[in-house]
Design a protein around this motif. Structure first.
Motif, PDB file in Angstrom:
ATOM      1  N   VAL A 294     -53.909 -56.588  12.849  1.00  0.00           N
ATOM      2  CA  VAL A 294     -53.767 -56.334  11.801  1.00  0.00           C
ATOM      3  C   VAL A 294     -55.092 -55.409  11.690  1.00  0.00           C
ATOM      4  O   VAL A 294     -55.169 -54.211  11.238  1.00  0.00           O
ATOM      5  N   GLN A 295     -56.661 -55.568  12.010  1.00  0.00           N
ATOM      6  CA  GLN A 295     -57.976 -54.870  12.144  1.00  0.00           C
ATOM      7  C   GLN A 295     -57.370 -53.956  13.058  1.00  0.00           C
ATOM      8  O   GLN A 295     -58.507 -52.734  12.854  1.00  0.00           O
ATOM      9  N   HIS A 296     -56.874 -53.892  13.751  1.00  0.00           N
ATOM     10  CA  HIS A 296     -56.900 -52.821  15.040  1.00  0.00           C
ATOM     11  C   HIS A 296     -56.200 -51.745  14.645  1.00  0.00           C
ATOM     12  O   HIS A 296     -56.199 -50.411  14.709  1.00  0.00           O
ATOM     13  N   ILE A 297     -54.987 -51.781  13.593  1.00  0.00           N
ATOM     14  CA  ILE A 297     -54.212 -51.658  13.376  1.00  0.00           C
ATOM     15  C   ILE A 297     -54.566 -50.798  12.371  1.00  0.00           C
ATOM     16  O   ILE A 297     -54.455 -49.154  12.069  1.00  0.00           O
ATOM     17  N   LEU A 298     -55.071 -51.138  11.673  1.00  0.00           N
ATOM     18  CA  LEU A 298     -56.106 -50.224  10.343  1.00  0.00           C
ATOM     19  C   LEU A 298     -57.040 -49.621  11.275  1.00  0.00           C
ATOM     20  O   LEU A 298     -57.364 -47.963  10.422  1.00  0.00           O
ATOM     21  N   ASP A 299     -57.834 -50.360  11.819  1.00  0.00           N
ATOM     22  CA  ASP A 299     -59.040 -48.728  12.878  1.00  0.00           C
ATOM     23  C   ASP A 299     -58.486 -47.288  13.463  1.00  0.00           C
ATOM     24  O   ASP A 299     -58.654 -46.584  13.692  1.00  0.00           O
ATOM     25  N   GLY A 300     -56.751 -48.068  14.095  1.00  0.00           N
ATOM     26  CA  GLY A 300     -56.271 -47.426  14.825  1.00  0.00           C
ATOM     27  C   GLY A 300     -56.105 -45.886  14.078  1.00  0.00           C
ATOM     28  O   GLY A 300     -55.099 -44.792  14.813  1.00  0.00           O
ATOM     29  N   LYS A 301     -55.225 -46.325  12.879  1.00  0.00           N
ATOM     30  CA  LYS A 301     -54.548 -45.265  11.969  1.00  0.00           C
ATOM     31  C   LYS A 301     -54.026 -44.920  12.219  1.00  0.00           C
ATOM     32  O   LYS A 301     -53.296 -43.169  12.135  1.00  0.00           O
ATOM     33  N   ASP A 302     -52.747 -45.385  13.218  1.00  0.00           N
ATOM     34  CA  ASP A 302     -51.665 -44.590  13.785  1.00  0.00           C
ATOM     35  C   ASP A 302     -50.136 -45.882  13.126  1.00  0.00           C
ATOM     36  O   ASP A 302     -50.585 -46.808  13.308  1.00  0.00           O
ATOM     37  N   ARG A 303     -49.528 -44.749  12.487  1.00  0.00           N
ATOM     38  CA  ARG A 303     -48.829 -45.589  11.521  1.00  0.00           C
ATOM     39  C   ARG A 303     -47.735 -46.567  12.565  1.00  0.00           C
ATOM     40  O   ARG A 303     -46.981 -47.577  12.483  1.00  0.00           O
ATOM     41  N   THR A 304     -47.224 -45.850  14.211  1.00  0.00           N
ATOM     42  CA  THR A 304     -46.145 -45.958  14.889  1.00  0.00           C
ATOM     43  C   THR A 304     -46.481 -46.975  15.653  1.00  0.00           C
ATOM     44  O   THR A 304     -46.308 -47.728  15.702  1.00  0.00           O
ATOM     45  N   ARG A 305     -47.920 -47.880  15.221  1.00  0.00           N
ATOM     46  CA  ARG A 305     -48.547 -49.169  15.808  1.00  0.00           C
ATOM     47  C   ARG A 305     -48.746 -49.890  15.251  1.00  0.00           C
ATOM     48  O   ARG A 305     -48.546 -51.477  15.089  1.00  0.00           O
ATOM     49  N   ALA A 306     -47.787 -50.013  13.581  1.00  0.00           N
ATOM     50  CA  ALA A 306     -47.971 -50.696  12.913  1.00  0.00           C
ATOM     51  C   ALA A 306     -46.330 -51.238  12.302  1.00  0.00           C
ATOM     52  O   ALA A 306     -45.614 -50.691  12.526  1.00  0.00           O
ATOM     53  N   PRO A 307     -46.042 -52.578  11.652  1.00  0.00           N
ATOM     54  CA  PRO A 307     -44.603 -52.921  11.379  1.00  0.00           C
ATOM     55  C   PRO A 307     -43.669 -52.370  10.509  1.00  0.00           C
ATOM     56  O   PRO A 307     -44.215 -51.265  10.165  1.00  0.00           O
ATOM     57  N   MET A 308     -43.006 -52.715  10.419  1.00  0.00           N
ATOM     58  CA  MET A 308     -42.051 -52.544   9.229  1.00  0.00           C
ATOM     59  C   MET A 308     -42.543 -52.194   8.083  1.00  0.00           C
ATOM     60  O   MET A 308     -43.172 -52.689   7.703  1.00  0.00           O
ATOM     61  N   THR A 309     -41.524 -51.055   8.034  1.00  0.00           N
ATOM     62  CA  THR A 309     -41.885 -50.696   5.925  1.00  0.00           C
ATOM     63  C   THR A 309     -41.263 -52.114   5.527  1.00  0.00           C
ATOM     64  O   THR A 309     -39.391 -52.189   5.375  1.00  0.00           O
ATOM     65  N   ALA A 310     -41.628 -52.745   4.518  1.00  0.00           N
ATOM     66  CA  ALA A 310     -40.419 -54.089   3.274  1.00  0.00           C
ATOM     67  C   ALA A 310     -39.213 -52.430   3.283  1.00  0.00           C
ATOM     68  O   ALA A 310     -39.737 -52.078   2.566  1.00  0.00           O
ATOM     69  N   PRO A 311     -38.885 -53.710   2.751  1.00  0.00           N
ATOM     70  CA  PRO A 311     -37.478 -53.060   2.127  1.00  0.00           C
ATOM     71  C   PRO A 311     -38.048 -52.764   0.291  1.00  0.00           C
ATOM     72  O   PRO A 311     -38.865 -53.424  -0.636  1.00  0.00           O
ATOM     73  N   ALA A 312     -37.020 -51.776  -0.507  1.00  0.00           N
ATOM     74  CA  ALA A 312     -37.848 -51.403  -1.276  1.00  0.00           C
ATOM     75  C   ALA A 312     -37.216 -51.864  -2.998  1.00  0.00           C
ATOM     76  O   ALA A 312     -38.447 -52.469  -3.151  1.00  0.00           O
ATOM     77  N   GLN A 313     -36.024 -52.807  -2.885  1.00  0.00           N
ATOM     78  CA  GLN A 313     -35.660 -53.893  -4.014  1.00  0.00           C
ATOM     79  C   GLN A 313     -36.763 -55.074  -3.958  1.00  0.00           C
ATOM     80  O   GLN A 313     -37.199 -55.400  -4.756  1.00  0.00           O
ATOM     81  N   GLY A 314     -37.269 -55.218  -3.320  1.00  0.00           N
ATOM     82  CA  GLY A 314     -38.760 -56.752  -3.653  1.00  0.00           C
ATOM     83  C   GLY A 314     -40.065 -55.435  -4.332  1.00  0.00           C
ATOM     84  O   GLY A 314     -40.853 -56.819  -4.960  1.00  0.00           O
ATOM     85  N   LEU A 315     -39.851 -54.805  -4.545  1.00  0.00           N
ATOM     86  CA  LEU A 315     -40.917 -54.360  -5.263  1.00  0.00           C
ATOM     87  C   LEU A 315     -40.993 -53.859  -6.850  1.00  0.00           C
ATOM     88  O   LEU A 315     -40.127 -53.125  -7.242  1.00  0.00           O
ATOM     89  N   THR A 316     -41.982 -53.821  -7.428  1.00  0.00           N
ATOM     90  CA  THR A 316     -42.372 -53.806  -8.355  1.00  0.00           C
ATOM     91  C   THR A 316     -43.722 -52.926  -9.192  1.00  0.00           C
ATOM     92  O   THR A 316     -44.627 -53.649  -8.426  1.00  0.00           O
ATOM     93  N   LEU A 317     -43.326 -51.941 -10.311  1.00  0.00           N
ATOM     94  CA  LEU A 317     -44.594 -51.840 -10.527  1.00  0.00           C
ATOM     95  C   LEU A 317     -44.992 -52.083 -11.603  1.00  0.00           C
ATOM     96  O   LEU A 317     -44.487 -52.545 -12.661  1.00  0.00           O
ATOM     97  N   GLN A 318     -45.780 -53.012 -12.020  1.00  0.00           N
ATOM     98  CA  GLN A 318     -45.919 -53.680 -12.937  1.00  0.00           C
ATOM     99  C   GLN A 318     -47.364 -53.204 -14.274  1.00  0.00           C
ATOM    100  O   GLN A 318     -46.833 -53.291 -15.187  1.00  0.00           O
ATOM    101  N   ARG A 319     -48.475 -52.022 -13.430  1.00  0.00           N
ATOM    102  CA  ARG A 319     -49.178 -51.997 -15.194  1.00  0.00           C
ATOM    103  C   ARG A 319     -49.934 -51.051 -13.887  1.00  0.00           C
ATOM    104  O   ARG A 319     -51.076 -50.962 -12.721  1.00  0.00           O
ATOM    105  N   ILE A 320     -50.243 -49.654 -15.351  1.00  0.00           N
ATOM    106  CA  ILE A 320     -51.188 -49.061 -14.584  1.00  0.00           C
ATOM    107  C   ILE A 320     -52.467 -48.699 -15.784  1.00  0.00           C
ATOM    108  O   ILE A 320     -51.812 -48.644 -16.909  1.00  0.00           O
ATOM    109  N   PHE A 321     -53.538 -49.365 -15.166  1.00  0.00           N
ATOM    110  CA  PHE A 321     -54.984 -48.586 -15.952  1.00  0.00           C
ATOM    111  C   PHE A 321     -55.436 -47.555 -16.806  1.00  0.00           C
ATOM    112  O   PHE A 321     -54.980 -46.745 -15.470  1.00  0.00           O
TER     113      PHE A 321
END
Length: 270
Positions: free
Chosen positions: A239-266
């Motif tokens: 994960v550190q190598h992926i972060l440092d590489g700044k290349d989206r193609t080296r990162a894993p898949m995007t998680a499905p949308a239905q699991g995500l919830t916007l909870q709060r904005i401060f």
């Protein structure tokens, strides 16, 4: 004009995201993209007297298609003559069932829902079994197998802090910089509605993501990466190598949308 600050909740299943999209000329209402911003603006127009009175509603976060919210914030300007109206009651009387106005506040003219925000919290729901899922949770979780939580926590620690998250943003994002500050990533307790003390606990786990701001689909990309670590497909060090590489193609898949919830904005006053 009178400026209102709205706190909104919605289920994202039947929406093409928050933001109004380009309409298809000559297409019927059912053909054009259905968005949260669009239906809220239509509700205001209905109350104020027709399409010619439709105001622009500005959202704090442009949630994607299928993403839910319980704490989306928006602002809108309405005529001074409408100031005494009970806007929460009026809007909820005409909005569709998958959107609710949780709160309405009168704010000064300088308030901006997007630019005044200081930090945001999203949560992501994981269902740690492929054998079954509760019907009322099906559209709100990602079904995965059991995961190595310790490895995920180790990876989450590497992603916390101020970093360049270019590897965790999808194409189509227009931004001056991909540097963001993540304040925390952690699993949190999930209390199921109707759960009886002493009964078997459901295999659901909720992860909480807090940051001063997020890039396009950044939370879903981070969650996809953490699940890959939990499944043993990546090591925390990867994960550190992926972060440092700044290349989206080296990162894993995007998680499905239905699991995500916007909870709060401060905001500064919170």
């Amino acid at each position: 004009m009178e400026r209102l600050k709205l706190t909104l909740a919605y289920t994202g299943k039947r929406f093409q995201g928050w933001q109004i999209q380009e309409r298809v000329p000559g297409a019927g209402t059912g053909t054009n993209p259905r968005t949260v911003q669009g239906v809220v603006e239509e509700a205001f127009a209905t109350i104020l007297g027709g399409p010619e009175h439709m105001p622009r509603v500005h959202g704090a976060s442009r949630t994607d298609s299928g993403v839910h919210a319980v704490g989306q914030v928006a602002h809108v300007d309405v005529p001074e003559r409408a100031k005494p109206m009970d806007w929460q009651l009026a809007l909820n009387g005409v909005l569709p069932r998958d959107v609710s106005v949780v709160r309405v506040e009168h704010v000064d003219d300088e308030f901006h829902a997007r630019f005044y925000s200081k930090r945001k919290i999203y949560t992501y729901g994981l269902w740690l079994s492929r054998r079954f899922v509760l019907p009322h949770r099906r559209g709100f979780v990602w079904m995965v197998d059991s995961l190595d939580r310790d490895a995920m926590l180790e990876a989450a620690a590497l992603l916390t802090g101020k970093h360049d998250f270019a590897a965790f943003t999808n194409v189509g994002s227009v931004t001056k910089t991909t540097v963001r500050e993540v304040l925390g990533i952690e699993p949190v307790a999930c209390i199921q509605a109707g759960h009886v003390p002493g009964a078997p606990e459901w295999p659901e786990e909720t992860w909480r993501f807090e940051a001063t701001g997020f890039l396009k689909q950044m939370v879903r990309n981070l969650m996809g990466c953490l699940v890959a670590v939990g499944r043993g497909k990546l090591r925390p060090a990867d994960v550190q190598h992926i972060l440092d590489g700044k290349d989206r193609t080296r990162a894993p898949m995007t998680a499905p949308a239905q699991g995500l919830t916007l909870q709060r904005i401060f905001y500064p006053d919170d």
